[in-house]
Scaffold this motif. Structure first.
Motif, PDB file in Angstrom:
ATOM      1  N   LEU A  55      48.724  21.002  53.073  1.00  0.00           N
ATOM      2  CA  LEU A  55      48.707  21.129  54.257  1.00  0.00           C
ATOM      3  C   LEU A  55      49.952  20.939  55.267  1.00  0.00           C
ATOM      4  O   LEU A  55      50.274  21.170  55.810  1.00  0.00           O
ATOM      5  CB  LEU A  55      47.927  19.048  54.155  1.00  0.00           C
ATOM      6  CG  LEU A  55      47.159  18.620  54.120  1.00  0.00           C
ATOM      7  CD1 LEU A  55      46.305  17.552  53.956  1.00  0.00           C
ATOM      8  CD2 LEU A  55      45.719  20.133  55.470  1.00  0.00           C
ATOM      9  N   LEU A  56      50.634  20.290  54.109  1.00  0.00           N
ATOM     10  CA  LEU A  56      52.390  20.576  54.791  1.00  0.00           C
ATOM     11  C   LEU A  56      53.743  21.909  54.743  1.00  0.00           C
ATOM     12  O   LEU A  56      54.334  21.892  54.398  1.00  0.00           O
ATOM     13  CB  LEU A  56      53.265  19.958  53.748  1.00  0.00           C
ATOM     14  CG  LEU A  56      53.412  18.522  54.423  1.00  0.00           C
ATOM     15  CD1 LEU A  56      53.402  17.168  53.580  1.00  0.00           C
ATOM     16  CD2 LEU A  56      52.914  17.478  55.559  1.00  0.00           C
ATOM     17  N   LEU A  57      52.826  23.296  54.146  1.00  0.00           N
ATOM     18  CA  LEU A  57      53.399  24.575  53.524  1.00  0.00           C
ATOM     19  C   LEU A  57      53.116  25.541  54.838  1.00  0.00           C
ATOM     20  O   LEU A  57      51.503  24.979  54.965  1.00  0.00           O
ATOM     21  CB  LEU A  57      52.922  24.867  52.072  1.00  0.00           C
ATOM     22  CG  LEU A  57      53.010  24.004  51.573  1.00  0.00           C
ATOM     23  CD1 LEU A  57      52.680  24.249  49.734  1.00  0.00           C
ATOM     24  CD2 LEU A  57      54.413  23.536  50.976  1.00  0.00           C
ATOM     25  N   PRO A  58      53.711  26.591  54.787  1.00  0.00           N
ATOM     26  CA  PRO A  58      54.995  27.041  54.020  1.00  0.00           C
ATOM     27  C   PRO A  58      55.532  25.875  55.238  1.00  0.00           C
ATOM     28  O   PRO A  58      55.078  25.365  55.878  1.00  0.00           O
ATOM     29  CB  PRO A  58      54.533  28.715  54.656  1.00  0.00           C
ATOM     30  CG  PRO A  58      53.865  28.959  55.623  1.00  0.00           C
ATOM     31  CD  PRO A  58      52.894  27.397  56.079  1.00  0.00           C
ATOM     32  N   CYS A  59      57.125  26.605  54.345  1.00  0.00           N
ATOM     33  CA  CYS A  59      57.981  25.892  55.434  1.00  0.00           C
ATOM     34  C   CYS A  59      58.100  26.261  56.900  1.00  0.00           C
ATOM     35  O   CYS A  59      58.158  28.364  56.621  1.00  0.00           O
ATOM     36  CB  CYS A  59      59.663  25.510  54.135  1.00  0.00           C
ATOM     37  SG  CYS A  59      58.968  25.244  52.776  1.00  0.00           S
ATOM     38  N   ASN A  60      58.405  25.558  57.917  1.00  0.00           N
ATOM     39  CA  ASN A  60      58.501  26.291  59.167  1.00  0.00           C
ATOM     40  C   ASN A  60      59.574  26.471  59.683  1.00  0.00           C
ATOM     41  O   ASN A  60      61.186  25.567  59.086  1.00  0.00           O
ATOM     42  CB  ASN A  60      58.097  25.412  59.959  1.00  0.00           C
ATOM     43  CG  ASN A  60      56.191  25.337  60.552  1.00  0.00           C
ATOM     44  OD1 ASN A  60      55.602  26.939  60.372  1.00  0.00           O
ATOM     45  ND2 ASN A  60      55.545  24.604  60.619  1.00  0.00           N
ATOM     46  N   VAL A  61      59.865  27.459  59.829  1.00  0.00           N
ATOM     47  CA  VAL A  61      61.265  27.823  60.602  1.00  0.00           C
ATOM     48  C   VAL A  61      61.440  28.425  61.949  1.00  0.00           C
ATOM     49  O   VAL A  61      60.595  29.189  61.820  1.00  0.00           O
ATOM     50  CB  VAL A  61      61.981  29.357  59.643  1.00  0.00           C
ATOM     51  CG1 VAL A  61      63.213  29.550  60.112  1.00  0.00           C
ATOM     52  CG2 VAL A  61      62.609  28.533  58.216  1.00  0.00           C
TER      53      VAL A  61
END
Length: 135
Positions: free
Chosen positions: A75-81
């Motif tokens: 639910l918290l993946l992937p790392c947003n950039v």
């Protein structure tokens, strides 16, 4: 605080985007998704805005470790950039701090993964050669 940014001056949006993706790859991240917010807002709302992209960055080994430690961490993946234009030849590149996962989920296994991911993303942020600030 939920992230950290680097402001880059004297480069084009395209150059900043390419350089960010290149530095992410050097740290073992691939870009799984690339959302063109500017184009979406224009198409869906008829709104003009400066260039803005959201990259979904994933480090496969770290993601695997995180999923083993906490199966719902997806639910918290992937790392947003984010790569966003604030003026001509002035670009902000922002990174979600992986420690946010630890705050939400907890657990030693998630903490170890977040620590590793944070170190890698902070190196990318630093290597962009901009002015880095927490957000």
């Amino acid at each position: 605080m939920y992230g950290f940014t680097s402001t880059i001056q004297g480069t084009s949006f395209g150059e900043a985007l390419s350089h960010t993706i290149e530095l992410l790859k050097e740290e073992g991240f691939g870009v799984l998704s690339d959302i063109d917010v500017q184009a979406t807002m224009k198409a869906k709302l008829g709104v003009d805005m400066l260039r803005y992209r959201i990259l979904g960055a994933c480090h496969p080994q770290l993601a695997h470790k995180a999923l083993l430690a906490e199966p719902n961490i997806g639910l918290l993946l992937p790392c947003n950039v984010i790569v966003r234009e604030i003026a001509e030849r002035e670009i902000v590149v922002g990174f979600l701090d992986p420690q946010v996962m630890v705050e939400l989920v907890g657990g030693a296994g998630v903490k170890a993964v977040a620590d590793d991911a944070e170190q890698r993303l902070r190196r990318v942020c630093t290597n962009l050669s901009g002015h880095t600030v927490p957000v």
